[in-house]
Design an enzyme around this catalytic site. Structure first.
Site, short mmCIF file in Angstrom:
data_model
loop_
_atom_site.label_atom_id
_atom_site.label_comp_id
_atom_site.label_asym_id
_atom_site.label_seq_id
_atom_site.Cartn_x
_atom_site.Cartn_y
_atom_site.Cartn_z
N GLY A 11 21.00 -12.27 -15.31
CA GLY A 11 22.13 -12.65 -15.95
C GLY A 11 22.83 -11.62 -16.39
N ARG A 13 25.55 -9.73 -15.67
CA ARG A 13 27.10 -9.90 -15.68
C ARG A 13 27.68 -10.96 -16.52
NH1 ARG A 13 26.51 -8.05 -10.23
NH2 ARG A 13 26.51 -9.91 -9.53
N GLY A 14 26.94 -11.68 -17.01
CA GLY A 14 27.39 -13.18 -17.72
C GLY A 14 27.52 -12.47 -19.12
N SER A 78 18.06 -19.13 -21.73
CA SER A 78 18.82 -20.11 -20.96
C SER A 78 18.50 -21.42 -21.48
CB SER A 78 18.57 -20.05 -19.37
OG SER A 78 18.47 -18.78 -18.87
N SER A 101 13.60 -19.56 -26.44
CA SER A 101 14.30 -20.15 -27.43
C SER A 101 15.74 -20.69 -27.21
CB SER A 101 14.37 -19.06 -28.89
OG SER A 101 14.96 -20.08 -29.79
N HIS A 135 30.96 -26.16 -28.68
CA HIS A 135 30.81 -24.84 -28.03
C HIS A 135 32.15 -24.56 -27.18
CE1 HIS A 135 26.73 -25.05 -28.82
NE2 HIS A 135 26.57 -23.72 -28.67
N LYS A 139 30.75 -23.60 -21.41
CA LYS A 139 29.29 -23.97 -21.43
C LYS A 139 29.15 -25.13 -20.56
CE LYS A 139 25.76 -25.01 -24.51
NZ LYS A 139 25.04 -24.04 -23.99
N GLY A 145 20.96 -26.32 -26.42
CA GLY A 145 19.62 -26.22 -26.58
C GLY A 145 19.43 -26.23 -28.04
N THR A 146 20.21 -25.57 -29.01
CA THR A 146 20.20 -25.41 -30.18
C THR A 146 20.00 -26.89 -30.89
OG1 THR A 146 21.20 -23.46 -30.09
CG2 THR A 146 20.89 -24.59 -32.57
N1 LIG Z 1 19.23 -18.86 -26.68
C1 LIG Z 1 20.42 -18.21 -27.09
O1 LIG Z 1 20.34 -17.80 -28.30
C2 LIG Z 1 21.60 -18.30 -26.31
C3 LIG Z 1 21.50 -19.10 -25.06
N2 LIG Z 1 22.56 -18.99 -24.16
C4 LIG Z 1 22.20 -19.75 -22.99
O2 LIG Z 1 22.35 -18.64 -21.86
C5 LIG Z 1 22.71 -19.10 -20.66
C6 LIG Z 1 23.68 -18.07 -20.34
O3 LIG Z 1 24.80 -18.06 -20.84
P1 LIG Z 1 26.02 -17.29 -20.32
O4 LIG Z 1 25.76 -15.83 -20.76
O5 LIG Z 1 27.13 -17.63 -21.55
O6 LIG Z 1 26.67 -17.79 -19.22
P2 LIG Z 1 27.33 -17.13 -17.99
O7 LIG Z 1 27.89 -18.03 -17.15
O8 LIG Z 1 28.30 -16.20 -18.52
O9 LIG Z 1 26.06 -15.86 -17.51
C7 LIG Z 1 25.13 -16.47 -16.48
C8 LIG Z 1 24.72 -15.23 -15.75
O10 LIG Z 1 23.55 -15.71 -15.10
C9 LIG Z 1 23.76 -15.33 -13.78
N3 LIG Z 1 22.85 -15.96 -12.73
C10 LIG Z 1 23.03 -17.34 -12.25
N4 LIG Z 1 21.91 -17.40 -11.52
C11 LIG Z 1 20.97 -16.42 -11.37
C12 LIG Z 1 19.68 -16.04 -10.96
N5 LIG Z 1 19.21 -16.83 -10.10
N6 LIG Z 1 19.14 -14.68 -11.48
C13 LIG Z 1 19.78 -13.98 -12.42
N7 LIG Z 1 21.06 -14.37 -12.99
C14 LIG Z 1 21.79 -15.29 -12.51
C15 LIG Z 1 25.20 -15.65 -13.34
O11 LIG Z 1 25.57 -14.90 -12.27
P3 LIG Z 1 26.68 -15.28 -11.26
O12 LIG Z 1 27.89 -15.53 -12.04
O13 LIG Z 1 26.76 -14.24 -10.14
O14 LIG Z 1 26.27 -16.89 -10.70
C16 LIG Z 1 25.93 -15.21 -14.59
O15 LIG Z 1 26.02 -13.71 -14.53
C17 LIG Z 1 23.20 -20.34 -20.76
O16 LIG Z 1 22.28 -21.38 -20.42
C18 LIG Z 1 23.38 -20.53 -22.50
O17 LIG Z 1 23.38 -21.86 -22.85
C19 LIG Z 1 23.88 -18.61 -24.39
C20 LIG Z 1 23.85 -17.93 -25.83
C21 LIG Z 1 22.74 -17.84 -26.88
O1 LIG Z 2 26.00 -21.29 -24.12
C1 LIG Z 2 26.18 -20.93 -25.24
O2 LIG Z 2 27.06 -20.39 -25.62
C2 LIG Z 2 25.14 -21.11 -26.33
N1 LIG Z 2 23.96 -21.77 -25.84
C3 LIG Z 2 22.97 -21.89 -26.82
C4 LIG Z 2 22.64 -23.32 -26.92
O3 LIG Z 2 22.76 -24.08 -25.92
O4 LIG Z 2 22.29 -23.80 -28.04
C5 LIG Z 2 22.77 -21.07 -28.03
C6 LIG Z 2 24.40 -20.85 -28.52
O5 LIG Z 2 24.90 -22.03 -29.37
C7 LIG Z 2 25.36 -20.50 -27.62
#
Ligand SMILES: NC(=O)C1=CN([C@@H]2O[C@H](COP(=O)(O)OP(=O)(O)OC[C@H]3O[C@@H](n4cnc5c(N)ncnc54)[C@H](OP(=O)(O)O)[C@@H]3O)[C@@H](O)[C@H]2O)C=CC1
Ligand SMILES: O=C(O)C1=N[C@H](C(=O)O)C[C@H](O)C1
Length: 249
Positions: A11, A13-14, A78, A101, A135, A139, A145-146
């Site tokens: 992920g 580039r996300g 994720s 987590s 959020h 999102k 998830g939290t």
């Molecule tokens: N646990 C924690 O502390 C936190 C959890 N999160 C969670 O993290 C996840 C990502 O959040 P966020 O970065 O904001 O989302 P984004 O949408 O910005 O990024 C997701 C990335 O995952 C990529 N992706 C999609 N499918 C695949 C795959 N099969 N293999 C590898 N990469 C893939 C996407 O690529 P493409 O654009 O090319 O599809 C994109 O670059 C969410 O589920 C969010 O809820 C977020 C913040 C904190």
């Molecule tokens: O998608 C987000 O941005 C976040 N996702 C996580 C969640 O689903 O709890 C953690 C954080 O709050 C940011």
């Protein structure tokens, strides 16, 4: 094992992938071996550990691939997993070490303990529990998830699994609130990084326990700490409570 390790970013580039990249860049004990996104096939043999913030489906597939080849260790951030995906990750963790987590911040992981404690002390016949989260507009899953981890902590404090006491979303003619249920409310807007509140409400008073994330680099720092911790662990499913030493073996 040498102090320097090789990490992959799934992920990449996300929003979170970029935040993780930046945190790794600032450390001299870790090198980024691969970065990948949707549709790309990573060479996992280059990595001691992969930090994955992508989608639930992608994380599950990555966990199964890592289990099949006996590594690398994973840090999964994720959210939005189905019960079936949860079960498949648990199965994969029989073969590979995984930290998973819904929130890698220190504050939320302390909040989890506070919520469980309060739920244990506050009688379900008198005290209702609602989890409220806010959020950013991009999102894609709700409740967060939290929020689900906080709901699980509250349910555990009362001796239940969340699914036994989870309130269906309020909408329309709902009838009166059922005692003992745990409700969830989600707000989406603008660039809100992550706000979580657990509200305990009785007839006479309310207690609120809250956490605010100010910058998402917070989650990235926690995930990188988890990566440094998990790369030398035996197979198993761990969480941030294990990484922080909050749960004794
Ligand atoms: N646990 C924690 O502390 C936190 C959890 N999160 C969670 O993290 C996840 C990502 O959040 P966020 O970065 O904001 O989302 P984004 O949408 O910005 O990024 C997701 C990335 O995952 C990529 N992706 C999609 N499918 C695949 C795959 N099969 N293999 C590898 N990469 C893939 C996407 O690529 P493409 O654009 O090319 O599809 C994109 O670059 C969410 O589920 C969010 O809820 C977020 C913040 C904190
Ligand atoms: O998608 C987000 O941005 C976040 N996702 C996580 C969640 O689903 O709890 C953690 C954080 O709050 C940011």
């Amino acid at each position: 094992m040498s102090g320097i390790f090789h990490a992959g970013i799934s992920g990449a580039r996300g929003r979170m992938g970029r935040a993780v990249d930046q945190v790794l860049d600032e450390r001299d004990d870790v090198m980024v071996a691969v970065r990948f996104d949707w549709g790309e096939t990573p060479d996992l043999s280059l990595c001691d550990v992969v930090i994955d913030f992508s989608t639930a489906e992608a994380s599950m597939a990555l966990a199964e691939l890592a289990a099949e080849r006996g590594g690398p260790a994973l840090v999964i951030g994720s959210t939005g997993f189905t019960a079936e995906q949860d079960a498949r990750i648990l199965k994969a963790a029989e073969k590979v070490a995984i930290v998973r987590s819904g929130n890698y911040s220190l504050g939320v992981n302390i909040l989890i303990g506070l919520v469980e404690h309060a739920a244990l002390r506050l009688d379900a016949r008198d005290w209702d529990i609602e989890v409220i989260e806010a959020h950013h507009r991009l999102k894609v899953d709700a409740p967060s998830g939290t929020a689900l981890m906080l709901g699980e902590a509250a349910a555990n404090g009362r001796g239940h699994d969340l699914e036994e006491v989870r309130q269906k979303p309020y909408d329309g003619i709902t009838g009166e609130r059922e005692p003992g249920k745990i409700g969830f409310a989600s707000i989406r807007g603008g660039g809100i990084v992550g706000e979580h509140t657990v509200l305990f409400a009785s007839k006479d008073e309310t207690l609120t326990l809250s956490h605010s994330a100010i910058d998402r680099s917070l989650f990235a720092k926690g995930a990188v700490a988890a990566a440094a911790w998990v790369r030398t662990r035996r197979p198993g499913l761990y969480d941030m409570q294990d990484v922080l030493g909050f749960r004794q073996a």
